[in-house]
Write a protein that holds these residues in place. Structure first.
Motif, PDB file in Angstrom:
ATOM      1  N   GLY A 281      37.560  43.431  22.569  1.00 58.65           N
ATOM      2  CA  GLY A 281      36.706  43.110  21.427  1.00 58.65           C
ATOM      3  C   GLY A 281      37.435  42.927  20.112  1.00 58.65           C
ATOM      4  O   GLY A 281      36.820  42.910  19.051  1.00 58.65           O
ATOM      5  N   ARG A 282      38.760  42.794  20.162  1.00 57.29           N
ATOM      6  CA  ARG A 282      39.503  42.675  18.907  1.00 57.29           C
ATOM      7  C   ARG A 282      39.133  41.406  18.152  1.00 57.29           C
ATOM      8  O   ARG A 282      39.158  41.377  16.921  1.00 57.29           O
ATOM      9  N   GLY A 283      38.797  40.369  18.908  1.00 54.47           N
ATOM     10  CA  GLY A 283      38.478  39.084  18.276  1.00 54.47           C
ATOM     11  C   GLY A 283      37.341  39.167  17.272  1.00 54.47           C
ATOM     12  O   GLY A 283      37.304  38.421  16.294  1.00 54.47           O
ATOM     13  N   PHE A 284      36.412  40.084  17.503  1.00 51.26           N
ATOM     14  CA  PHE A 284      35.292  40.223  16.561  1.00 51.26           C
ATOM     15  C   PHE A 284      35.811  40.649  15.190  1.00 51.26           C
ATOM     16  O   PHE A 284      35.384  40.138  14.155  1.00 51.26           O
ATOM     17  N   SER A 285      36.739  41.595  15.203  1.00 56.46           N
ATOM     18  CA  SER A 285      37.297  42.068  13.932  1.00 56.46           C
ATOM     19  C   SER A 285      38.181  40.999  13.290  1.00 56.46           C
ATOM     20  O   SER A 285      38.167  40.818  12.074  1.00 56.46           O
ATOM     21  N   ILE A 286      38.939  40.296  14.132  1.00 60.71           N
ATOM     22  CA  ILE A 286      39.824  39.258  13.578  1.00 60.71           C
ATOM     23  C   ILE A 286      39.002  38.197  12.850  1.00 60.71           C
ATOM     24  O   ILE A 286      39.344  37.768  11.746  1.00 60.71           O
ATOM     25  N   ALA A 287      37.877  37.809  13.463  1.00 61.36           N
ATOM     26  CA  ALA A 287      37.035  36.787  12.821  1.00 61.36           C
ATOM     27  C   ALA A 287      36.562  37.261  11.453  1.00 61.36           C
ATOM     28  O   ALA A 287      36.606  36.522  10.467  1.00 61.36           O
ATOM     29  N   ARG A 288      36.136  38.505  11.403  1.00 61.30           N
ATOM     30  CA  ARG A 288      35.636  39.003  10.118  1.00 61.30           C
ATOM     31  C   ARG A 288      36.738  39.041   9.073  1.00 61.30           C
ATOM     32  O   ARG A 288      36.503  38.773   7.892  1.00 61.30           O
ATOM     33  N   ILE A 289      37.948  39.382   9.508  1.00 59.09           N
ATOM     34  CA  ILE A 289      39.055  39.449   8.557  1.00 59.09           C
ATOM     35  C   ILE A 289      39.411  38.048   8.045  1.00 59.09           C
ATOM     36  O   ILE A 289      39.698  37.862   6.862  1.00 59.09           O
ATOM     37  N   LEU A 290      39.345  37.058   8.923  1.00 54.64           N
ATOM     38  CA  LEU A 290      39.620  35.683   8.482  1.00 54.64           C
ATOM     39  C   LEU A 290      38.606  35.228   7.436  1.00 54.64           C
ATOM     40  O   LEU A 290      38.965  34.648   6.411  1.00 54.64           O
ATOM     41  N   VAL A 291      37.356  35.511   7.695  1.00 58.50           N
ATOM     42  CA  VAL A 291      36.312  35.114   6.743  1.00 58.50           C
ATOM     43  C   VAL A 291      36.543  35.826   5.416  1.00 58.50           C
ATOM     44  O   VAL A 291      36.462  35.230   4.343  1.00 58.50           O
ATOM     45  N   ARG A 292      36.872  37.099   5.515  1.00 49.09           N
ATOM     46  CA  ARG A 292      37.102  37.871   4.299  1.00 49.09           C
ATOM     47  C   ARG A 292      38.286  37.323   3.510  1.00 49.09           C
ATOM     48  O   ARG A 292      38.298  37.360   2.282  1.00 49.09           O
ATOM     49  N   ALA A 293      39.285  36.799   4.234  1.00 54.15           N
ATOM     50  CA  ALA A 293      40.464  36.242   3.561  1.00 54.15           C
ATOM     51  C   ALA A 293      40.147  34.894   2.918  1.00 54.15           C
ATOM     52  O   ALA A 293      41.024  34.263   2.331  1.00 54.15           O
ATOM     53  N   GLY A 294      38.930  34.433   3.073  1.00 56.14           N
ATOM     54  CA  GLY A 294      38.519  33.204   2.404  1.00 56.14           C
ATOM     55  C   GLY A 294      38.692  31.950   3.246  1.00 56.14           C
ATOM     56  O   GLY A 294      38.590  30.832   2.749  1.00 56.14           O
ATOM     57  N   TYR A 295      38.941  32.138   4.513  1.00 54.11           N
ATOM     58  CA  TYR A 295      39.166  30.976   5.375  1.00 54.11           C
ATOM     59  C   TYR A 295      37.895  30.148   5.507  1.00 54.11           C
ATOM     60  O   TYR A 295      36.821  30.673   5.804  1.00 54.11           O
ATOM     61  N   LYS A 296      38.026  28.833   5.304  1.00 52.35           N
ATOM     62  CA  LYS A 296      36.840  27.982   5.312  1.00 52.35           C
ATOM     63  C   LYS A 296      36.783  27.042   6.516  1.00 52.35           C
ATOM     64  O   LYS A 296      35.807  26.322   6.702  1.00 52.35           O
ATOM     65  N   GLY A 297      37.848  27.013   7.308  1.00 51.80           N
ATOM     66  CA  GLY A 297      37.864  26.106   8.464  1.00 51.80           C
ATOM     67  C   GLY A 297      37.003  26.637   9.605  1.00 51.80           C
ATOM     68  O   GLY A 297      36.305  27.640   9.466  1.00 51.80           O
ATOM     69  N   GLU A 298      37.094  25.934  10.742  1.00 52.11           N
ATOM     70  CA  GLU A 298      36.322  26.361  11.916  1.00 52.11           C
ATOM     71  C   GLU A 298      36.956  27.611  12.518  1.00 52.11           C
ATOM     72  O   GLU A 298      38.171  27.699  12.650  1.00 52.11           O
ATOM     73  N   ILE A 299      36.113  28.590  12.855  1.00 51.83           N
ATOM     74  CA  ILE A 299      36.598  29.764  13.597  1.00 51.83           C
ATOM     75  C   ILE A 299      35.979  29.676  14.987  1.00 51.83           C
ATOM     76  O   ILE A 299      34.756  29.742  15.143  1.00 51.83           O
ATOM     77  N   ARG A 300      36.846  29.480  15.963  1.00 50.59           N
ATOM     78  CA  ARG A 300      36.358  29.183  17.305  1.00 50.59           C
ATOM     79  C   ARG A 300      36.690  30.329  18.267  1.00 50.59           C
ATOM     80  O   ARG A 300      37.795  30.853  18.254  1.00 50.59           O
ATOM     81  N   ALA A 301      35.732  30.702  19.069  1.00 48.96           N
ATOM     82  CA  ALA A 301      35.980  31.694  20.117  1.00 48.96           C
ATOM     83  C   ALA A 301      36.356  30.977  21.400  1.00 48.96           C
ATOM     84  O   ALA A 301      35.696  30.011  21.790  1.00 48.96           O
ATOM     85  N   THR A 302      37.447  31.454  22.034  1.00 53.37           N
ATOM     86  CA  THR A 302      37.828  30.894  23.339  1.00 53.37           C
ATOM     87  C   THR A 302      38.064  32.043  24.311  1.00 53.37           C
ATOM     88  O   THR A 302      38.247  33.181  23.900  1.00 53.37           O
ATOM     89  N   GLY A 303      38.070  31.730  25.596  1.00 54.48           N
ATOM     90  CA  GLY A 303      38.395  32.752  26.595  1.00 54.48           C
ATOM     91  C   GLY A 303      37.180  33.208  27.377  1.00 54.48           C
ATOM     92  O   GLY A 303      36.304  32.407  27.708  1.00 54.48           O
ATOM     93  N   ASP A 304      37.147  34.505  27.668  1.00 56.95           N
ATOM     94  CA  ASP A 304      36.098  35.076  28.518  1.00 56.95           C
ATOM     95  C   ASP A 304      34.860  35.370  27.664  1.00 56.95           C
ATOM     96  O   ASP A 304      34.772  36.402  27.005  1.00 56.95           O
ATOM     97  N   ILE A 305      33.929  34.436  27.671  1.00 54.90           N
ATOM     98  CA  ILE A 305      32.792  34.548  26.755  1.00 54.90           C
ATOM     99  C   ILE A 305      31.483  34.467  27.522  1.00 54.90           C
ATOM    100  O   ILE A 305      31.108  33.420  28.042  1.00 54.90           O
ATOM    101  N   GLY A 306      30.823  35.599  27.621  1.00 49.78           N
ATOM    102  CA  GLY A 306      29.539  35.624  28.329  1.00 49.78           C
ATOM    103  C   GLY A 306      28.387  35.519  27.347  1.00 49.78           C
ATOM    104  O   GLY A 306      28.543  35.657  26.131  1.00 49.78           O
ATOM    105  N   ARG A 307      27.243  35.342  27.912  1.00 51.00           N
ATOM    106  CA  ARG A 307      26.009  35.105  27.153  1.00 51.00           C
ATOM    107  C   ARG A 307      25.702  36.200  26.134  1.00 51.00           C
ATOM    108  O   ARG A 307      25.301  35.921  25.013  1.00 51.00           O
ATOM    109  N   ASP A 308      25.928  37.476  26.548  1.00 56.11           N
ATOM    110  CA  ASP A 308      25.502  38.574  25.679  1.00 56.11           C
ATOM    111  C   ASP A 308      26.315  38.677  24.406  1.00 56.11           C
ATOM    112  O   ASP A 308      25.955  39.398  23.500  1.00 56.11           O
ATOM    113  N   ARG A 309      27.446  37.972  24.329  1.00 56.45           N
ATOM    114  CA  ARG A 309      28.286  38.099  23.144  1.00 56.45           C
ATOM    115  C   ARG A 309      28.050  37.001  22.109  1.00 56.45           C
ATOM    116  O   ARG A 309      28.593  37.042  21.029  1.00 56.45           O
ATOM    117  N   LEU A 310      27.257  35.996  22.489  1.00 56.46           N
ATOM    118  CA  LEU A 310      27.118  34.835  21.595  1.00 56.46           C
ATOM    119  C   LEU A 310      26.566  35.226  20.227  1.00 56.46           C
ATOM    120  O   LEU A 310      27.090  34.831  19.190  1.00 56.46           O
TER     121      LEU A 310
END
Lengths: 552, 162
Positions: B87-116
């Motif tokens: 679940g580290r990716g969830f935190s990484i995404a939030r940190i990117l947004v907080r850093a002001g990143y405006k581009g696309e943040i894309r999730a890749t890999g093992d992604i099931g329905r319950d995490r969308l």
């Protein structure tokens, strides 16, 4: 007690429908076993040795009578007529049918209950002192903060896939009744030198395979910073906790390996970034939640009662129960009253549907309709009038709920063990019976005084054997059940981990071995000295020497 | 692989490179490419010649300190979930947004329905689902829970500020 508003209710209702659909898709073969496993774990459903097991959340141990009646109904309708209170103050059903679980969750939602985050690698049910709000030595009622933590952590989008499960406990008294030092995060409500109330924060405690006492990460945290600081800790853990080995994945291992100082630096750096965001808790919100926990309107004439004194003189059995199973209430004229879920020769923490109904009735009639669960698997009616204690005792006695053993050797904390649990290495229930038979004489047990005995059926330590004054751990030796005994553990304010006494003993020797341990204590104790204090004074050697002395 | 943006399946023009793509004899594919961060650092010189957009793929093992200062160079950061328990990716995404990143943040890999829904709340703007994990009814997952207690990267106000 907290009451759901529309937001809370809608959330649990939607969650039920979501799970209903997940179950439907699983039964239709659209969801794989693995995918469904992750989903059912998020809803408290394990698959155990004989059947699924459903764990229902009891937020910081609080239940009301309506909820207890619903739990009784569920036990009767969907299970085998009983349920089991856990050391996380939750309640478990051992025989639900997988396809009926959505209906059970819907029943629970109708009384403001759920099973969300009672399992899985997420933030679990927060626990606290079973005497919250009614004990004299408390700085402030911890329950509003528990509720605030419950809301913040429920379906937190970032923290559903932590390296491992995560448990928080809150205590507000100098006497720690919530085992806060063996939690991932322990919060102590404290007053600083300026007279402000806030939190001392501990981190990295835990039991399981590697028992650790939590370390102080912050001596004082202002109330408004509670959520931002918790979020900083959990984020640092989520990003840095080990994920390669589930036995090394708890936060205690992370804190141990980098050291508390470096861990604190990471947390503080993260906290700097978020403490002034909307995680800052407005005092209006704290005040709003506090309104759910305002003291009841106590009867001012309760203190004038004289009947209690008289009954105590007249009835020895009642007096024994009163001394052992009731506690001083902060309001004169009331007592905090335990309901013992440790009857003779019955599994610890189990209640039948009839007992649940009866306890609900008692709560309505005598204790403002509320019931609390304790982390030692007993229940508490927190507000019973002195004048009504005798009636309560009689009813509890008839229902086999008044064994006067709270805090004594037979008030054992015991996991379901190898009879039910797929993880267990050894059985526990039969051993508990063996101990109960050996120590059947209640006068003797009372004479031994406060003695905390915890028994786990495997190293996962669900029954916290490391922090029992006497701990028993079931181990498997070539297919046979053996039991390792530890002495000197404590989960109170002076938390300590028990030390192994010596080689493990065979299953038929456990009670006899305990007897020897007790003999050493009785031989050496000073007047009114508790077992744990004697142990700390004289150390392990006398116990070891006597217990393992060659037979003549 | 189906790509979800704004809760809909959309066309995806990006291709994800791997170690083999950088073999000495291989020619880098043209067009818009996603490059795992470690490979990006290793092959910076070759990538400088690339004709097309370059996005990065990061995961929980990458040290992102340096990257956070150069985020604007990249039109997209893909965050990989090597296994669903990670679940580290969830935190990484939030940190990117907080850093002001405006581009696309894309999730890749093992992604099931319950995490969308969780991903959306943590700031992912695109979610790439493996073919064998994708079912059209997955899109229903976004709306299953409509109330939240806490604020996240979405604009939902925490319940205690309402």
């Amino acid at each position: 007690m907290y009451q759901y508003n529309e937001v809370d209710q809608q959330l649990v209702n939607e969650r039920v429908e979501q799970y209903r659909d997940q179950t439907r898709r699983y039964l239709a073969g659209e969801l794989s076993e693995d995918d469904f496993l992750a989903l059912r774990l998020m809803n408290g459903l394990y698959v155990q040795r004989h059947a699924p097991m459903l764990r229902v959340a009891g937020p910081y141990g609080m239940y009301n009578s309506t909820q207890l009646r619903k739990l009784a109904h569920i036990a009767r309708t969907y299970d085998k007529g009983y349920a089991h209170f856990t050391t996380r103050t939750n309640i478990q059903f051992n025989w639900p049918k997988l396809e009926e679980v959505p209906d059970i969750l819907a029943e629970l939602a109708s009384v403001q209950m759920h099973a969300i985050q009672t399992s899985g690698n997420c933030i679990r049910n927060t626990t606290t002192d079973q005497f919250a709000g009614v004990i004299e030595d408390e700085i402030e009622d911890p329950r509003p903060y528990c509720e605030i933590i419950r809301q913040w952590s429920s379906l937190h989008p970032e923290f559903a896939y932590l390296p491992r499960k995560f448990k928080i406990a809150v205590s507000a008294s100098p006497t720690d009744r919530a085992a806060t030092q063996v939690h991932d995060i322990g919060l102590h409500i404290v007053k600083n030198e300026a007279g402000e109330v806030g939190f001392e924060v501990l981190v990295g405690g835990g039991l399981g395979r590697t028992p650790v006492i939590g370390k102080q990460i912050r001596p004082f945290l202002a109330k408004e910073d509670l959520l931002s600081y918790l979020e900083a800790i959990v984020r640092v853990y989520n990003l840095n906790g080990r994920r390669d080995n589930k036995y090394k994945a708890r936060i205690k291992i992370l804190v141990q390996s980098m050291g508390i100082d470096q861990f604190r630096e990471l947390v503080d750096a993260e906290w700097e970034q978020i403490r002034d965001t909307d995680l800052k808790l407005p005092s209006t919100e704290i005040d709003r939640v506090k309104t759910f926990f305002t003291p009841f309107e106590y009867d001012q004439t309760a203190k004038d009662d004289t009947t209690l004194e008289q009954k105590l003189v007249e009835d020895d059995a009642f007096r024994t129960w009163y001394e052992r199973n009731t506690v001083n209430h902060k309001v004169t004229g009331y007592r905090i009253t335990y309901i013992s879920l440790k009857p003779y020769l019955k599994p610890a923490g189990d209640v039948t549907d009839q007992q649940l109904d009866l306890i609900a009735d008692l709560a309505d009639k005598y204790s403002f309709g509320e019931i609390r669960a304790t982390h030692n698997q007993n229940l508490v009616l927190a507000d019973v009038k002195n004048s009504e204690l005798y009636a309560v005792w009689q009813i509890l006695t008839d229902a086999n709920l008044a064994r006067p053993n709270i805090g004594t050797l037979t008030d054992m904390t015991v996991c379901p063990g190898g009879d039910f649990c797929a993880l267990a290495n050894a059985k526990t229930l039969g051993i508990a019976d063996q101990i109960n038979r050996k120590f059947e004489d209640m006068d003797y047990v009372h004479d031994l005084g406060d003695l905390k005995l915890n028994m786990s059926g495997c190293i996962n330590a669900c029954s916290h054997h490391h922090v029992g004054h006497i701990g028993i751990l079931g181990v498997d030796k070539k297919g046979e059940d053996w039991y390792q005994i530890t002495l000197g553990g404590d989960d109170g304010s002076n938390a300590a981990l028990g030390k192994v006494m010596g080689k493990s003993v065979a299953s038929d020797e456990v009670a006899d071995t305990l007897q020897k341990v007790i003999e050493v204590y009785v031989e050496n104790r000073f007047e009114n000295e508790r077992f744990i204090d004697t142990f700390q004074r004289i150390g392990m050697a006398p116990f070891k020497e006597y217990v393992y002395a060659p037979a003549n | 692989m189906p790509l979800l943006i704004n809760r809909e399946v959309v066309a995806d023009n990006w291709s994800l490179l791997n170690e083999e793509s950088f073999a000495p004899e291989a020619t880098l594919s043209s067009g818009d490419i996603i490059v795992p961060y470690a490979l990006y650092l290793e092959h910076k010189a070759r990538l400088a010649e690339h004709n097309g957009q370059i996005a990065l793929q990061v995961n929980g093992d990458d040290d992102l300190t340096e990257l956070q200062e150069n985020l604007d160079q990249f039109p997209m950061i893909a965050i990989d979930f090597p296994i669903f328990r990670d679940g580290r990716g969830f935190s990484i995404a939030r940190i990117l947004v907080r850093a002001g990143y405006k581009g696309e943040i894309r999730a890749t890999g093992d992604i099931g329905r319950d995490r969308l829904a969780y991903m959306e709340r943590c700031g992912f703007t695109a979610i790439q689902v493996a073919d064998d994990q994708f079912k059209p009814e997955m899109l229903d997952a976004f709306g299953e829970i409509s109330n939240f207690y806490q604020s996240a990267t979405d604009n939902i106000r925490a319940v205690y500020h309402q």
